[in-house]
Every structure is written in structure tokens, then in C-alpha cells.
Write a protein that holds these residues in place. Structure first.
Motif, PDB file in Angstrom:
ATOM      1  N   ALA A 439       0.926  -1.129   0.077  1.00 51.43           N
ATOM      2  CA  ALA A 439      -0.051  -0.040   0.129  1.00 51.43           C
ATOM      3  C   ALA A 439       0.827   1.205   0.050  1.00 51.43           C
ATOM      4  O   ALA A 439       1.644   1.593   0.711  1.00 51.43           O
ATOM      5  N   GLU A 471      -1.765  -1.337  -3.790  1.00 46.71           N
ATOM      6  CA  GLU A 471      -2.616  -0.653  -3.365  1.00 46.71           C
ATOM      7  C   GLU A 471      -2.553   0.812  -3.000  1.00 46.71           C
ATOM      8  O   GLU A 471      -1.678   1.166  -2.472  1.00 46.71           O
ATOM      9  N   GLU A 473      -3.467   4.319  -1.184  1.00 45.91           N
ATOM     10  CA  GLU A 473      -4.242   4.838   0.187  1.00 45.91           C
ATOM     11  C   GLU A 473      -4.256   6.023  -0.074  1.00 45.91           C
ATOM     12  O   GLU A 473      -3.609   7.075  -0.276  1.00 45.91           O
ATOM     13  N   ALA A 502      -7.406   2.039  -0.844  1.00 47.71           N
ATOM     14  CA  ALA A 502      -7.880   1.792   0.565  1.00 47.71           C
ATOM     15  C   ALA A 502      -8.224   3.344   0.976  1.00 47.71           C
ATOM     16  O   ALA A 502      -7.524   4.229   0.589  1.00 47.71           O
ATOM     17  N   ASP A 504      -7.753   5.376   4.192  1.00 42.42           N
ATOM     18  CA  ASP A 504      -7.089   5.419   5.209  1.00 42.42           C
ATOM     19  C   ASP A 504      -7.713   6.494   6.394  1.00 42.42           C
ATOM     20  O   ASP A 504      -8.331   7.314   5.993  1.00 42.42           O
ATOM     21  N   ARG A 523     -11.041  -1.262   0.599  1.00 40.72           N
ATOM     22  CA  ARG A 523     -11.039  -1.533   2.011  1.00 40.72           C
ATOM     23  C   ARG A 523     -10.786  -0.430   2.855  1.00 40.72           C
ATOM     24  O   ARG A 523     -10.434   0.642   2.279  1.00 40.72           O
ATOM     25  N   LYS A 525      -9.588   1.627   6.291  1.00 44.77           N
ATOM     26  CA  LYS A 525      -8.491   1.582   7.419  1.00 44.77           C
ATOM     27  C   LYS A 525      -8.799   2.210   8.540  1.00 44.77           C
ATOM     28  O   LYS A 525      -9.197   3.326   8.538  1.00 44.77           O
ATOM     29  N   LYS A 556     -16.482  -4.741   1.792  1.00 45.35           N
ATOM     30  CA  LYS A 556     -15.020  -4.023   1.761  1.00 45.35           C
ATOM     31  C   LYS A 556     -14.512  -5.017   2.830  1.00 45.35           C
ATOM     32  O   LYS A 556     -15.123  -5.380   3.945  1.00 45.35           O
TER      33      LYS A 556
END
Length: 610
Positions: A439, A471, A473, A502, A504, A523, A525, A556
Motif C-alpha cells: 500500500a 494498493e 491509500e 484503501a 485511510d 478496504r 483502514k 469491503k
């Protein structure tokens, strides 16, 4: 000589005398005709015309001149001098005192000594060389006088009405020096106005203040209500500022949501704080805008002059430094510039120069912090973190990354981190290791760059990295950028390429859940500030539980940052959290340490599940 000859000569003399008298009469009549013609011309000219002899006494003036100065011309004779006429016109208000750059001097506040000095200056110009002189008239007009002193010693002056030209010049100056939205002075005149105040205080004593104001959460007004509403908000703030401040103070809009106040007279710090408290209170009064109730708030940075300096540019930097600190502290903060801030400003300047050099010389490094499966502890991937060692000292990313954003180097920094991360990733793959997904953080400026997605594609191809192993972020604040449409387009382009996205620090920003529908996030975080509260703060546990449930409901995965204890891991495991990152497993690793880590946990091409 005979009598006859004498008679002849006498007749000839009489004839010549008669001819001379006739010629003289003809010349006299011609002179009278020319004088009459000259008088007719002067009388006919629509512009004021006046002439004085070598002793500066009045010779002639036309009706236009007498009409322009009716009071000064009420009594005229051959003994009337230029000075007499000029003084009469000034005293009668037919001529308005102006400065050397044609700026009208304050009438009621212009003392007799100052007016006499101005009159003396004008008389000196008239007597020395004449030339061109611009005068402001009591009726609002502007006249431009052209004077010429001739060989005869006579001085002739002719005036032209340039009011239309002055109005056009004034309009141009106003458009150049004023903000079109609020009508306030703009940044172009800040340094001149400030330097003028500094010089005045140095001569006469006393203290003034420069205050920079930044509207708190103005971006949310634009994002939630639209830019038209944001403009109305700024106009109302400007109106309230104008209603608060005193005569002699300047209010300027520097751009965006930033304003400046130049306070001309400050008795002491307590008085200044009282004035600024009134500013904050008045601005914070209820404001209804587009069916919303708002209360404008400001952060303020303040410096004093001449105490903190005698140069306008330096004071601007000092006040900006104080405002920067106020912003960092968050909310409605008021910070005064002081010696510590001056030292901080110097250190920041040194940091900026050192960072520029580090980027040019390739001194920015990358550390990799492992990510692991919460359920079974197996290796899942890394987060790439920028690292910079300067003069043997590890500079915290929280120090140099914001600086890179402020000075426009974040795109260059981000590209370096991405390229080095992919190079490390390639090295791991070549070594038979299974690094998983790496990431890499991306700032708003990178995502707004029109060729960012193309650059990512090029680097993936150059290092032969499958897109699914990268990935990108982003933080919630990236989604609130004014160019959010461009940012979203870039994220969709990356997603189509096969790169994961992602979000964050989820829960710490101001993005709404609607952003999760528009942006292809894979996703979420969870910020370490919530994970650290597990087992200590029930409200943090509720937030963590809610984020995990929300993410899974939306299809997710979830990464928990700051996992530092087995208690944290067990709690997250019970919730079904997917991935963890933190000191429980490992600190960020540099160089071959990341290779050794992968080998130690069995993350090889044959043995790892990534």
C-alpha cells in the motif's frame, strides 16, 4: 540753394512724413485688429486660459477661467498676481489639495501648516519651470494645466478637463486593488499599506498590528451548500469586518477564505486582544444561509509593528507563521508571533531547503510496515512509508510531508516513494519472496494530476508488477478536495487498471458515507486513535465495531492500524476484522530487514498465503 529747390525738398519730406504716418496708422489698426482677434480667440476657447507678465501679474484670463474660479476672480486688476489668485481659489475650496501622486488629502484633517506647505510647493513649481500640473477642483472635476514661459517673460497657462480620464484611471486602480467579490482591498496593496503604517509608527511612535484571519471549516460550506453560497458567506464576513473596525484600519481579502487586518493604533496587548475578541464575537453571530444556520469562526495569527520588525514582507511571514500555528492547533485559535515562532520559521525555512535538496539528490527512502491476517497471523502485505534522514537525524514524516504539500513538492515526493516501493517489491519477487499487497499513500495533488494513472501504469510495466499487488491509500480529506470530480475519475481509472483502493484514517475526517458509493474503495483502514482505545475506552470499541460491520456490509475488507497488544488482536478477531498493522507484529522495516522478515514468517513464493 534756390528757393525752388528748397520747396521741392520740403514737399518730399512732407510726403514721406505723411506716408510714414499712414503706415503707422495702418500698423496700429492691424495691431488692434490682431489684439481684438486674439481676444476673440481667447474668449472663444472653452478651456480656461490665463496669462501673467514677467512679474507674475495678471495680463488676461478668459470667461472659462473666470467661470472655473468665480470666487477667486470676483475682484481682478492688473496688480493681481498668480499667488493671490491661487490662494483665493484654495481658501474658497475651488482647488482641493492633493498629494504628489494626485491623491486627495483629507480636507477636514488637513492642518493649516500642512496646507501652507502644499501651497508653497505648488507656487515653487509654477515659478521654477511651469510645465504640467494636475489639480483637483472643488466641483469634483480634474484639470490638467500646461504652462509655458516665453522669451518675453510672459507666462501662459491653458487647462484641459481630464475628469473622464481620471475616472477611468480610478476605475482601473479600483479593479486592480480591490477584490471584486467583497469590495475589500486585495493582496496587491497589502505590502504597500503595511509598510506605510510601519514607517508612520517608526516616526511618530506607537504600535500597530497585522492580523491574518483564516475562516474555520469554510471548505465545508462550499462542499455542502455550493460555491455560490460560499461567496455569500464571504461577503457577509467582509461586511461584518468592515462594521467592526475603526477609521484608519485596513481590511483586505488575500484570497480564498483568508483575510488581513492592519490595525493602525494598538495601545497594548490587552487592548488588542479585546479588539480581536470583538472581531471573533461579531463574526460568530448567527448567519442564516440557504436555510442553514451558520456561525462563522476564524483562526488568527498576529504580529506587532515595529516591535517584530520594520519590513512589511518580514511581518507578513511572521503573521503567516503565527496563523500556521493557529491552524495546527485547530478551531478558533489566536496565536501571537514571538521569538520562538521566529526560530520555528527559520527552522522551517531550513527544512524546506533541505527537503528540496533531498528530493533532487534521491535521499528520500522507504520503510515497509508489515500487515498481517488478524485471524491466523499470516503475512498479508506492507504499507510503504516515506523516510528521510537529514544530517544523521530521522525527520518525522509528520514534519516533512505537510511541508512538501505546502510548497508544491508532494507530487515529486509521492512519485519517488511509489517508484522505490515498486523497486523493492520487484526485488522481493526476484528473491522468491511473497510480499503480498504493498500500500502506497497518495495525496490529493497527485490524484488531481492528469497523468497520475498513466504514470502508475508505466511504473507497473517498468518493474513488471501485477496491478493487484499495488494498493493506493487515500485519506477522507482527499475526497473533500475542490477537485473531487477529478480525484474520483483518477481513482476509477486506477480501479479499472486493477489497482486496489484503501481509505485511510477512516472516521477521523469529514467525508460522508455518500463518498463510499461514488469512490471504488476496496478496504477501510481504522485509525490507530480508535484501536488504541480497545480495552480502555468503550466509545472507541463501539466505533471500531461499527466500522467493521459497515465495511463488511458494503463488501469491503478492514485494516486496523496501531495493533500493539494481544488484547487488541483478540478483540479485532472476535469482530471479524480482516487485517492488522502495528508493533504487535513489527515496526516499519528498511532495506534487507523486510526480506529477512518475510523469510522468517515463511512468506515465500511456495509457502505464503497473500
Amino acid at each position: 540753394m534756390s528757393s525752388k529747390q528748397g520747396e521741392v525738398e520740403k514737399d518730399e519730406l512732407l510726403r514721406q512724413l505723411h506716408a510714414t504716418q499712414t503706415q503707422l496708422e495702418r500698423e496700429r489698426r492691424r495691431g488692434c485688429d490682431l489684439e481684438a482677434l486674439l481676444g476673440d480667440i481667447v474668449e472663444t476657447i472653452g478651456d480656461p486660459v490665463v496669462a501673467f507678465d514677467s512679474d507674475d501679474r495678471l495680463l488676461i484670463c478668459n470667461p472659462a477661467f473666470r467661470k472655473t474660479f468665480p470666487i477667486a476672480c470676483a475682484t481682478l486688476d492688473r496688480d493681481t498676481t498668480f499667488e493671490t489668485l491661487f490662494r483665493r481659489a484654495v481658501e474658497a475650496g475651488e482647488i482641493v489639495p492633493t498629494s504628489s501622486d494626485d491623491e486627495v488629502l483629507a480636507g477636514s484633517t488637513l492642518g493649516s501648516d500642512c496646507q501652507e506647505a502644499w501651497i508653497a510647493q505648488c507656487l515653487k513649481m509654477h515659478r521654477s519651470y511651469g510645465g504640467i500640473l494636475t489639480q483637483k477642483m472643488g466641483d469634483g472635476r480634474w484639470l490638467r494645466w500646461r504652462e509655458r514661459c516665453h522669451m518675453s517673460g510672459n507666462r501662459v497657462g491653458v487647462a484641459t478637463d481630464i475628469s473622464a480620464l481620471k475616472e477611468a484611471q480610478t476605475l482601473i486602480v479600483n479593479q486592480t486593488e480591490h477584490d471584486p467579490l467583497t469590495g475589500l482591498l486585495n493582496r496587491t496593496v497589502l505590502l504597500d499599506r503595511l509598510q506605510m503604517q510601519i514607517d508612520q509608527h517608526r516616526r511618530a511612535g506607537g504600535t500597530g498590528a497585522l492580523v491574518l484571519l483564516d475562516l474555520v471549516k469554510f471548505k465545508e460550506v462550499n462542499d455542502q451548500l455550493g460555491h455560490a453560497a460560499g461567496d455569500e458567506y464571504l461577503v457577509e464576513v467582509a461586511r461584518r469586518l468592515k462594521a467592526i473596525l475603526r477609521f484608519g484600519d485596513d481590511i483586505l481579502r488575500l484570497g480564498g477564505d483568508e483575510f488581513a487586518l492592519i490595525l493602525s493604533a494598538v495601545q497594548d496587548r490587552d487592548t488588542l486582544e479585546s479588539v480581536l475578541k470583538r472581531v471573533r464575537t461579531t463574526l460568530g453571530e448567527r448567519l442564516e444561509l440557504r436555510s442553514h444556520v451558520l456561525r462563522p469562526a476564524v483562526a488568527m495569527g498576529v504580529c506587532l509593528f515595529p516591535e517584530h520588525g520594520a519590513d512589511a514582507a518580514d511581518l507578513m511571514k511572521f503573521a503567516d507563521n503565527a496563523l500556521y500555528l493557529a491552524r495546527q492547533q485547530g478551531g478558533e485559535r489566536l496565536c501571537f508571533f514571538n521569538a520562538n515562532l521566529r526560530d520555528g520559521l527559520q527552522r522551517r525555512g531550513n527544512l524546506v531547503e533541505a527537503l528540496r535538496a533531498a528530493l533532487e539528490q534521491g535521499q528520500i527512502g522507504v520503510a515497509l510496515q508489515p500487515q498481517f491476517s488478524i485471524a491466523d497471523g499470516r503475512h498479508a502485505g506492507f504499507e510503504a512509508l516515506a523516510r528521510w534522514t537529514h544530517e544523521g537525524y530521522e525527520v518525522p514524516p509528520t514534519d516533512f510531508i505537510p511541508v512538501a504539500e505546502e510548497i508544491g513538492l508532494i507530487v515529486q515526493l509521492g512519485q519517488i516513494v511509489l517508484e522505490k516501493s515498486l523497486a523493492i517489491l520487484r526485488g522481493m519477487l526476484d528473491a522468491g519472496l511473497a510480499p503480498g499487497v504493498v500500500a502506497v499513500n497518495a495525496a490529493a495533488a497527485q490524484l488531481k494530476h492528469p497523468y497520475f494513472a498513466d504514470m502508475v501504469t508505466r511504473l507497473l510495466n517498468e518493474y513488471d508488477i501485477p496491478p493487484y499487488m499495488l494498493e493506493v491509500e487515500i485519506t477522507e480529506n482527499v475526497l473533500l478536495d475542490r477537485s473531487s470530480v477529478q480525484v474520483e475519475w483518477c481513482l476509477h481509472s486506477l480501479k479499472e487498471l486493477g489497482v486496489a483502493i484503501a481509505l485511510d484514517d477512516f472516521g477521523t475526517g469529514h467525508a460522508s458515507l455518500s463518498h463510499l458509493k461514488r469512490v471504488p474503495v476496496d478496504r477501510l483502514k481504522i485509525d490507530r486513535s480508535f484501536v488504541s482505545g480497545i480495552g480502555q475506552r468503550p466509545e472507541d470499541e463501539v466505533i471500531v465495531r461499527t466500522v467493521v460491520s459497515l465495511a463488511h456490509s458494503l463488501g469491503k475488507t478492514v485494516v486496523a492500524e496501531g495493533v500493539e497488544s494481544e488484547e487488541h488482536r483478540v478483540f479485532l478477531c472476535d469482530l471479524g476484522c480482516d487485517v492488522g498493522q502495528g508493533y504487535l507484529i513489527s515496526q516499519p522495516l528498511r532495506g534487507t530487514d523486510a526480506h529477512l522478515y518475510l523469510a522468517s514468517v515463511g512468506a515465500t513464493a511456495q509457502g505464503a498465503v497473500v
